[in-house]
Design a protein around this motif. Structure first.
Motif, PDB file in Angstrom:
ATOM      1  N   GLN A   7      81.105  22.072-128.226  1.00  0.00           N
ATOM      2  CA  GLN A   7      80.565  23.423-127.176  1.00  0.00           C
ATOM      3  C   GLN A   7      79.152  23.385-127.243  1.00  0.00           C
ATOM      4  N   LEU A   8      78.127  22.940-128.014  1.00  0.00           N
ATOM      5  CA  LEU A   8      76.783  23.493-128.199  1.00  0.00           C
ATOM      6  C   LEU A   8      76.239  22.107-126.779  1.00  0.00           C
ATOM      7  N   LEU A   9      77.262  21.094-126.408  1.00  0.00           N
ATOM      8  CA  LEU A   9      76.611  20.356-125.398  1.00  0.00           C
ATOM      9  C   LEU A   9      77.180  20.988-124.109  1.00  0.00           C
ATOM     10  N   GLU A  10      78.244  22.013-124.077  1.00  0.00           N
ATOM     11  CA  GLU A  10      78.994  22.311-122.949  1.00  0.00           C
ATOM     12  C   GLU A  10      77.703  23.462-122.270  1.00  0.00           C
ATOM     13  N   ASN A  11      77.355  23.649-124.081  1.00  0.00           N
ATOM     14  CA  ASN A  11      75.957  25.406-123.519  1.00  0.00           C
ATOM     15  C   ASN A  11      74.935  24.899-122.566  1.00  0.00           C
ATOM     16  N   LEU A  12      74.297  23.085-123.693  1.00  0.00           N
ATOM     17  CA  LEU A  12      72.811  22.867-123.063  1.00  0.00           C
ATOM     18  C   LEU A  12      72.923  22.542-121.496  1.00  0.00           C
ATOM     19  N   GLU A  13      73.989  22.028-121.351  1.00  0.00           N
ATOM     20  CA  GLU A  13      74.218  21.568-119.736  1.00  0.00           C
ATOM     21  C   GLU A  13      74.381  22.610-118.765  1.00  0.00           C
TER      22      GLU A  13
END
Length: 277
Positions: A7-13
């Motif tokens: 989820q963190l990676l999705e938000n960052l991307e």
């Protein structure tokens, strides 16, 4: 940990995609650096309180998960430095400048050739030394920065993986800059008026690609998955990185494994209902 990191990676991307619309590369890189640092702090804060169930989970995190975040920081920081130091002058000076930056990538490759080979071939026999905390081996080509890092959040080689991923992106960026200098068309580029930029997360796009490939909708199901992924990368000017590893993480979700596809269905049904009213 997988769900939280995903989820963190999705938000960052998603943030980085929005920032990428900025035409000023220096401003875009600076904003990307800030966004990535904030995300890494969140990952670290969560991680230092987390206990892995076993060594395999710990290795997976440091070999495949954390480097995806750190590589973005390295990449955007390098772009910021390269663009900030871009020389004033003609094509000759710029070509020499970008070629010199490419040479630095080659030097790093030569200096770390054994680890490149280990990582690229999917080897695992040294994973417990490379990607488990406190298991460093001074004979395995350590970066000096390792000894100053927080050992709760660092292994001897997770930074090297991040560096490899970042260098892949940097090579693409530098080669494109050189092509521009030669007045050659950048491969797979589209005119500004035609550009359709993927502004969702990379994880969502990878989930969609796997679904379409599984359904066999391209060339009667004969297209290789790698070719399909490359087509989407070229069409939307996006780097999907290690999409196989991302799919592994999607499969490992504890709930709603097809989150993006479910969201697509719900959104489409809602649109249909609105039209029917």
């Amino acid at each position: 940990m997988t769900d939280f990191a995903t989820q963190l990676l999705e938000n960052l991307e998603a943030q980085l995609n929005e920032i990428g619309v900025e035409n000023d590369l220096i401003k875009a890189a600076e904003s990307s650096i800030k966004a990535t640092i904030i995300t890494l702090e969140k990952l670290k804060t969560h991680f230092v309180r987390y206990e892995f169930e076993n060594k395999v989970d710990e290795i997976t995190f440091f070999k495949f998960v954390k480097p995806q975040f750190v590589s973005k920081l390295i990449y955007h920081n390098e772009v910021y430095n390269i663009e900030s130091n871009r020389p004033f002058g003609g094509t000759k000076y710029l070509r020499k400048y970008f070629s010199s930056e490419l040479s630095k990538l080659k030097c790093y490759f030569n200096e770390n050739m054994e680890f490149y080979k280990y990582y690229r071939t999917g080897s695992v026999y040294l994973d417990k030394k490379y990607f488990v905390r406190g298991r460093y081996d001074i004979k395995l080509t350590l970066d000096s920065s390792y000894f100053q890092a927080d050992n709760r959040f660092t292994t001897s080689h997770d930074f090297k993986v991040a560096k490899i991923l970042a260098n892949d992106l940097l090579q693409v960026y530098l080669e494109r800059e050189l092509l521009k200098l030669d007045n050659k068309a950048v491969p797979y580029s589209i005119t500004e008026k035609q550009v359709q930029k993927w502004t969702g997360s990379k994880v969502a796009l990878i989930e969609l690609i796997y679904a379409l490939h599984a359904e066999g909708v391209f060339n009667n199901g004969t297209t290789d998955l790698k070719e399909t992924a490359k087509f989407f990368e070229e069409t939307f000017d996006i780097d999907l990185g290690q999409f196989h590893r991302t799919f592994f993480e999607i499969r490992a979700r504890k709930s709603e494994r097809t989150k993006f596809l479910n969201s697509l269905k719900e959104t489409l049904v809602r649109r249909m209902d609105e039209v029917d009213e």
